[in-house]
Enzyme design. Sequence first.
Site, PDB file in Angstrom:
ATOM      1  N   CYS A  72      60.846  10.151  63.778  1.00  0.00           N
ATOM      2  CA  CYS A  72      61.070  10.056  65.218  1.00  0.00           C
ATOM      3  C   CYS A  72      62.591   9.934  65.420  1.00  0.00           C
ATOM      4  CB  CYS A  72      60.391   8.808  65.777  1.00  0.00           C
ATOM      5  SG  CYS A  72      61.015   7.318  65.000  1.00  0.00           S
TER       6      CYS A  72
ATOM      7  N   HIS B  59      59.733   2.205  57.109  1.00  0.00           N
ATOM      8  CA  HIS B  59      58.583   1.948  56.245  1.00  0.00           C
ATOM      9  C   HIS B  59      58.217   3.172  55.428  1.00  0.00           C
ATOM     10  CE1 HIS B  59      57.589  -1.584  59.056  1.00  0.00           C
ATOM     11  NE2 HIS B  59      58.047  -2.058  57.916  1.00  0.00           N
TER      12      HIS B  59
ATOM     13  N   HIS C  69      63.791  -1.421  62.304  1.00  0.00           N
ATOM     14  CA  HIS C  69      62.856  -2.164  63.158  1.00  0.00           C
ATOM     15  C   HIS C  69      63.380  -3.559  63.511  1.00  0.00           C
ATOM     16  CE1 HIS C  69      61.374  -1.893  58.964  1.00  0.00           C
ATOM     17  NE2 HIS C  69      61.375  -3.197  59.050  1.00  0.00           N
TER      18      HIS C  69
ATOM     19  N   HIS D 291      54.389  -8.818  61.690  1.00  0.00           N
ATOM     20  CA  HIS D 291      55.086  -7.532  61.536  1.00  0.00           C
ATOM     21  C   HIS D 291      56.593  -7.761  61.706  1.00  0.00           C
ATOM     22  CE1 HIS D 291      56.428  -3.431  62.298  1.00  0.00           C
ATOM     23  NE2 HIS D 291      55.271  -3.025  61.756  1.00  0.00           N
TER      24      HIS D 291
ATOM     25  N   GLU E 171      58.964  -6.061  62.840  1.00  0.00           N
ATOM     26  CA  GLU E 171      59.525  -5.695  64.158  1.00  0.00           C
ATOM     27  C   GLU E 171      59.275  -6.825  65.161  1.00  0.00           C
ATOM     28  OE1 GLU E 171      58.184  -1.936  66.198  1.00  0.00           O
ATOM     29  OE2 GLU E 171      57.963  -3.340  67.878  1.00  0.00           O
TER      30      GLU E 171
ATOM     31  N   SER F 226      53.340   1.576  56.853  1.00  0.00           N
ATOM     32  CA  SER F 226      53.814   2.131  58.132  1.00  0.00           C
ATOM     33  C   SER F 226      52.693   2.019  59.162  1.00  0.00           C
ATOM     34  CB  SER F 226      54.229   3.593  57.944  1.00  0.00           C
ATOM     35  OG  SER F 226      54.272   4.227  59.182  1.00  0.00           O
TER      36      SER F 226
ATOM     37  N   ASN G 216      52.535   2.996  62.301  1.00  0.00           N
ATOM     38  CA  ASN G 216      52.180   4.165  63.115  1.00  0.00           C
ATOM     39  C   ASN G 216      51.431   5.202  62.291  1.00  0.00           C
ATOM     40  OD1 ASN G 216      54.120   6.540  62.492  1.00  0.00           O
ATOM     41  ND2 ASN G 216      55.451   4.749  62.521  1.00  0.00           N
TER      42      ASN G 216
HETATM   43  S1  SF4 Z   1      60.528   2.446  68.300  1.00  0.00           S
HETATM   44 FE1  SF4 Z   1      59.980   2.981  66.257  1.00  0.00          FE
HETATM   45  S2  SF4 Z   1      58.705   4.793  66.452  1.00  0.00           S
HETATM   46 FE2  SF4 Z   1      59.783   4.551  68.374  1.00  0.00          FE
HETATM   47  S3  SF4 Z   1      61.622   5.797  68.196  1.00  0.00           S
HETATM   48 FE3  SF4 Z   1      62.152   3.727  67.585  1.00  0.00          FE
HETATM   49  S4  SF4 Z   1      61.890   3.741  65.405  1.00  0.00           S
HETATM   50 FE4  SF4 Z   1      60.757   5.489  66.166  1.00  0.00          FE
END
Ligand code: SF4
Length: 768
Positions: free
Chosen positions: A12, A38, A68, A117, A119, A210, A212
């Site tokens: 991403c 990840h 993150h 997590h 994040e 990961s 996602n």
């Molecule tokens: S929040 Fe996570 S999934 Fe979304 S753009 Fe940022 S790094 Fe990527």
Amino acid sequence: MKVVVANELGFCFGVKRAYDLAISNASSTTAIIGQLVHNQDVQNNLYEHGIKEFEAKGNFDKIILRSHGTIKKEKEELLKSYELIDTTCPILLNIYNKMIEKEEEGYTNIIFGDPNHPEVIATKSQVKSCIVVNSPEEIQNLKDNLYFVTMQTTLNYQKADLLTKTICDKFGNNVKVFNSICGASSKRRKSLIDLTKEVEAIIIFGSKNSNNTKELCNILKEKNFPYYFANDVFSLDLSSISMYNSIGISAGASTPDWIIKEAVRVLNDINNKDSIDLGENNVASDKIVANNDPIENHESNKTDASIPSKDTVTDSFNHNDKGESTMINENEKVSTETTENASNNAVNEQDHAEMMAKIDDTFTRIKRGQIVQGTVLYVTESQIMVNINYRSDGIIDRDELPTDLTDPRTEYKAGDQIDVYIVKVDDGEGNVVLSLRRIKDVQAWNELEEKFEAKEPIEVFVKEQTKGGLIVEYKGARAFMPASHSFDRFRRDLSSLVGETVKVEIIDFDKSKRRCVVSRRELEKARIQKEQDEFWSGVEEGQLRKGKVMRLTNFGAFVDLGGVDGLIHITDLAWNRVRDPKEVLSVGDEVEVLVLGFDREKNRISLGLKQTTEDPWEVFKNNNKVGDVVKGTVVSMPEFGAFVRLGEGIDGLIHISQICREHIEKPSDILNIGQEVEAKITDIKDNQKISLSIRALTEPEEEKRERKPRRERAPRKTANENKKEEKADSNPIDNPLIDSEILGELKKMALNLDDNTSEGEAAQNSEE
Ligand code: SF4
């Protein structure tokens, strides 16, 4: 076997940014704390670039912080000793800002997500107090308060819906919910669902840690769709995959390109006669098609393989987990019919719509083409991220920045309030595409419309000349000015206006067609008339006026004095003789001239340029006289002599006879044009004629050397004269033929003799 790659997969924007930042700072003294993203392959790649795992005793100067987020205190501590390369995703930084802002407003922050997590842990640490909620039960235990809710960026929509509904039901208007689930994840999910319609099975590449990626697996598990989950293509049972007629490929947001490319290459090799459909919008697709090398050993695995069921996966991901059963989201219409537990846990579509409406109500509604105000979140050399109080933030990419802005960091900073134009509500990564360039364009066209309706003149910049006229710009909006409307009279060459800012009026306008035609002609005529009136009412003989040289002819120069042209006759250009006005002036020169005379009826003005300086003849006459020796430069040599320039407009003539004593055929036998000479002024006449002589400087000495005294013939003498001569001979002092100098000496001697004689006589007398 047909291989189809999902339209949205892999890195991403946040992960790509983090990876690029890390690589650009890689060195032997750069370390990283934990995993950048990840994915172990990405991490190994960083190590290959020289980046090391952080150790407290290591010799490091730069520390890379993961994408993150990092616990606030840890970051503050590291900052004391190292330069930090903070790769935290801007989307998270925006969430942090929102939480801090709401805390200052008196809200208590809540994060929906997994408390373990990384994040969520990092996000929680950004504010003084924050509650992490992972189930509806935990919400029931919350006390009455004002709450601001954000979500783990990878939270699944089912859970988000359920928790949002629960908290809104319990606290009503005392809760504000910010849907911070990242659009990049949701786009990958939607793309995966699309893929299920095209292929018989799907391979999802990514790491077990990961979130996602796991969410992608969950979708397929719930749809009962055959899938594989692997780190890379080499950990797959290719023999079972080769039994499918079509296979799809998807990957989590932290899976690098090279894993996906490798997989396509290998799968293609299983049956390289089959076509590969890489999806229209897939960024990596063209590169993947080119990479078609056969790989040995996998071919043999094709035999005896059976098509896997939903439980046949190559990774230990737990298929029997009882997570939330359905995701009902406009973008992600996963069928609930194929999910065993759907009926128990589903949040029905109506509830979801209400929920999303509740969330949306707290934010601005936007549409394409709208101009909204936003707050700058961060600025890089090629991008600006803006919070527009929408559920997703907006990104202004380089293409959408003003064309004259080379580095946005020089103009914008975090916290700036700016107006932005909405290009797209969703860029495919969940972000809003914004533009600054277009906002200027929209504003410019709106202004043009207003000016056209009000018949108000505008100032435009003349950009270029085209066939038939000029292209002009008004605050970035382009308009056209026909050649016949560019000057007060028709001119073929319009180039003098290019690069200028001119005043025009709009004569034809259609905003919807982006058509704007402007004219300068009438304004120019009016301006010229006004200037002419002003000029004639104020002009006087002997006045000094400023003007611009417009035209040169062989008899002089025409000067624009502001709507009126005057002529400087060639004889009034300079004090010295001018053969061509180009010797003195060029078109476009700004000059100060003296008004010598004018005739308003005939529209004529005669101007003088030389008259603005002192008459050099007067200056010369005052400073020089006959007999003075002057220096000058030989400027021309006619047969009869050489003209010597003694100063601007002052020439003297050395006649050929005055160049030297000897006879010469022509002046150039002795002199050259440009030669510096010294000469004596022998005459100055009132008609400005000066005679010079070089010979006059050399003659006396030469003549002294060369002249022999001429003995004059003695006239016949009378008897008396002869007697006198005899007497004179006896007394040389009285001899007129003796040189006066010698005579003086002789006289002195004679006096001495007389003295001596007297003294001698006296002595003699006394002796006697
Ligand atoms: S929040 Fe996570 S999934 Fe979304 S753009 Fe940022 S790094 Fe990527």
